[in-house]
Design an enzyme around this catalytic site. Structure first.
Site, mmCIF file in Angstrom:
data_model
loop_
_atom_site.group_PDB
_atom_site.id
_atom_site.type_symbol
_atom_site.label_atom_id
_atom_site.label_comp_id
_atom_site.label_asym_id
_atom_site.label_seq_id
_atom_site.Cartn_x
_atom_site.Cartn_y
_atom_site.Cartn_z
ATOM 1 N N TYR A 152 4.777 11.104 2.571
ATOM 2 C CA TYR A 152 5.319 9.458 2.946
ATOM 3 C C TYR A 152 6.404 9.424 2.493
ATOM 4 O O TYR A 152 7.552 8.292 3.339
ATOM 5 C CB TYR A 152 3.754 8.809 3.407
ATOM 6 C CG TYR A 152 4.446 8.046 4.767
ATOM 7 C CD1 TYR A 152 5.015 7.993 5.336
ATOM 8 C CD2 TYR A 152 3.853 6.458 4.238
ATOM 9 C CE1 TYR A 152 5.593 7.245 6.482
ATOM 10 C CE2 TYR A 152 3.629 5.075 5.464
ATOM 11 C CZ TYR A 152 4.646 6.015 6.282
ATOM 12 O OH TYR A 152 5.176 4.774 7.143
ATOM 13 N N GLY A 163 2.668 1.598 10.191
ATOM 14 C CA GLY A 163 2.195 1.561 11.805
ATOM 15 C C GLY A 163 1.644 3.219 12.047
ATOM 16 O O GLY A 163 1.485 3.947 10.784
ATOM 17 N N THR A 202 1.975 6.552 12.092
ATOM 18 C CA THR A 202 3.430 7.699 11.350
ATOM 19 C C THR A 202 2.619 8.609 10.094
ATOM 20 O O THR A 202 1.995 8.751 9.532
ATOM 21 C CB THR A 202 4.205 6.749 10.305
ATOM 22 O OG1 THR A 202 3.084 6.079 9.121
ATOM 23 C CG2 THR A 202 5.108 5.791 11.364
ATOM 24 N N LYS A 231 -7.697 -0.147 9.280
ATOM 25 C CA LYS A 231 -7.664 1.490 10.086
ATOM 26 C C LYS A 231 -7.841 2.408 9.421
ATOM 27 O O LYS A 231 -9.199 3.106 9.420
ATOM 28 C CB LYS A 231 -6.512 1.274 10.965
ATOM 29 C CG LYS A 231 -5.356 1.927 9.555
ATOM 30 C CD LYS A 231 -4.986 3.014 9.610
ATOM 31 C CE LYS A 231 -3.864 3.310 8.544
ATOM 32 N NZ LYS A 231 -3.864 5.077 7.725
ATOM 33 N N ASP A 265 -2.130 2.456 14.667
ATOM 34 C CA ASP A 265 -2.547 2.943 13.659
ATOM 35 C C ASP A 265 -3.577 3.379 14.092
ATOM 36 O O ASP A 265 -4.077 4.653 12.996
ATOM 37 C CB ASP A 265 -2.227 1.665 12.307
ATOM 38 C CG ASP A 265 -2.128 3.463 11.385
ATOM 39 O OD1 ASP A 265 -1.664 3.894 11.208
ATOM 40 O OD2 ASP A 265 -1.485 2.779 10.153
ATOM 41 N N ARG A 287 -5.870 12.177 6.617
ATOM 42 C CA ARG A 287 -7.652 12.610 5.788
ATOM 43 C C ARG A 287 -8.618 11.960 5.693
ATOM 44 O O ARG A 287 -9.400 12.439 5.188
ATOM 45 C CB ARG A 287 -6.240 11.680 3.822
ATOM 46 C CG ARG A 287 -5.085 12.752 3.791
ATOM 47 C CD ARG A 287 -4.599 13.386 2.579
ATOM 48 N NE ARG A 287 -4.175 12.022 2.170
ATOM 49 C CZ ARG A 287 -2.944 11.404 2.790
ATOM 50 N NH1 ARG A 287 -1.910 12.166 2.978
ATOM 51 N NH2 ARG A 287 -2.627 9.981 1.855
ATOM 52 N N VAL A 336 -5.234 11.586 -2.335
ATOM 53 C CA VAL A 336 -5.348 9.983 -2.215
ATOM 54 C C VAL A 336 -5.715 10.047 -0.822
ATOM 55 O O VAL A 336 -5.309 10.029 0.700
ATOM 56 C CB VAL A 336 -4.424 9.028 -2.746
ATOM 57 C CG1 VAL A 336 -5.296 7.851 -3.041
ATOM 58 C CG2 VAL A 336 -3.803 9.101 -4.020
#
EC number: 1.1.1.94
Length: 339
Positions: free
Chosen positions: A16, A139, A141, A195, A248, A259, A283
């Site tokens: 990310y 958000g 992504t 989330k 999200d 994940r 992670v």
């Protein structure tokens, strides 16, 4: 490169962090990307791509790799922190003495502080002091899509209006990356933590084989839990209908790039927690977030039954199917109830 002219220093060279650095550089900005492992940074520099996570996206010429933290932090007043939530405070304490006097800090980390369940804004204030402008972006992504330049939209909240405007200008790209400003600093942070938890639950449901109806019910009632917790903390309820909340939540509950969702699916199919984490190989933020969100909810007196059952599976050995049946067997309630 004259590092003084860099528009942003990105702390964290995972998937990310790399994707955000690519996006900024693609916008024409000079960006410095720092990672804690010098060997990893050397590989990124040699390959001019993140072959492990984003192999098909070459680095723009304006993306600069740096393994020396002091040099990276001297490059720009704007610092974007993209690290796992359980090391967030540690990283901020590490960078504090090396930052420029005019530094401003934004993070894309989603979650709460490990063990305490504190919002990351409280961790940041404790580590950095009261004078440094802070901001958060959050958000729907996925790193691969963001790095590939596919259309994406996020929310941005900041403690300083000038910082918010500057960040929106830096990040926003009319071709692919839309950035919505939002004054709700608490709500934008909280959505990204809750989330993660609900996505594990949605994955469990699909792993068991409950189908689309059950998944949608989990998303909807998960949004209700998110909104109740946010209200108790002083967030604006409308924030959770935006990118950092519903956006999200839907993304991570419905797509296998998540994940957290994949982790939950393995649990629903009978895998134990440790083996599921090992198979993911990165992670799984929702694992820690579940414990932290549960503790935060208890502290402010908010009932979150989905979060509670996911906690029972992750930390108490409860079977995923049994947890789902516990939720289904709850007493009848008004949909608008606070429980």
């Amino acid at each position: 490169m004259n590092t003084i002219n860099a528009s942003m220093t990105v702390i964290g060279a995972g998937s990310y962090g790399t994707a955000l650095a690519i996006t900024l550089a693609r916008n024409g900005h000079h960006v410095v990307l720092w990672g804690h492992d010098p060997a990893h940074i050397a590989t990124l520099q040699a390959d001019r791509c993140n072959a492990a996570f984003l192999p098909d996206v070459p680095f723009p010429d304006t993306l600069h790799l740096e393994s020396d933290l002091a040099t990276a932090l001297a490059a720009s007043r704007n610092i974007l922190v993209v690290v796992p939530s359980h090391v967030f405070g540690q990283v901020l304490r590490q960078i504090k003495p090396l930052m420029r006097p005019d530094a401003r800090v934004v993070w894309a980390t989603k979650g709460l502080e490990a063990e305490t369940g504190r919002l990351l804004q409280d961790v940041a204030r404790e580590a950095l002091g009261d004078e440094i402008p802070l901001a958060v972006i959050s958000g729907p992504t996925f790193a691969k899509e963001l790095a590939a330049g596919l259309p994406t939209a996020i929310s941005l909240a900041a403690t300083d209006e000038t910082f918010a405007d500057d960040l929106q200008q830096l990040l926003h790209c009319g071709k692919s990356f839309r950035v919505y400003s939002n004054p709700d600093f608490i709500g934008v942070q909280l959505g990204g933590a809750v989330k993660n938890v609900i996505a594990i639950g949605a994955g469990m449901s699909d792993g068991i084989g409950f189908g689309a109806n059950a998944r949608t019910a989990l998303i909807t009632r998960g949004l209700a839990e998110m909104s109740r917790l946010g209200a108790a903390l002083g967030a604006d309820p409308t924030t959770f209908m935006g990118m950092a909340g519903l956006g999200d939540l839907v993304l991570t509950c419905t797509d296998n790039q998540s994940r957290n969702r994949r982790f939950g699916m393995m649990l629903g199919q009978g895998a134990d927690v440790q083996s599921a984490q090992e198979k993911i190989g990165q992670v799984v933020e929702g694992y820690r977030n579940t414990k932290e969100v549960r503790e935060l909810a208890a502290r402010v007196g908010v009932e979150m039954p989905i979060t509670e059952e996911i906690y029972q599976v992750l930390y108490c050995g409860k079977n995923a199917r049994e947890a789902a049946l516990t939720l289904l067997g709850r007493t009848r309630k008004d949909e608008r109830s606070s429980q």
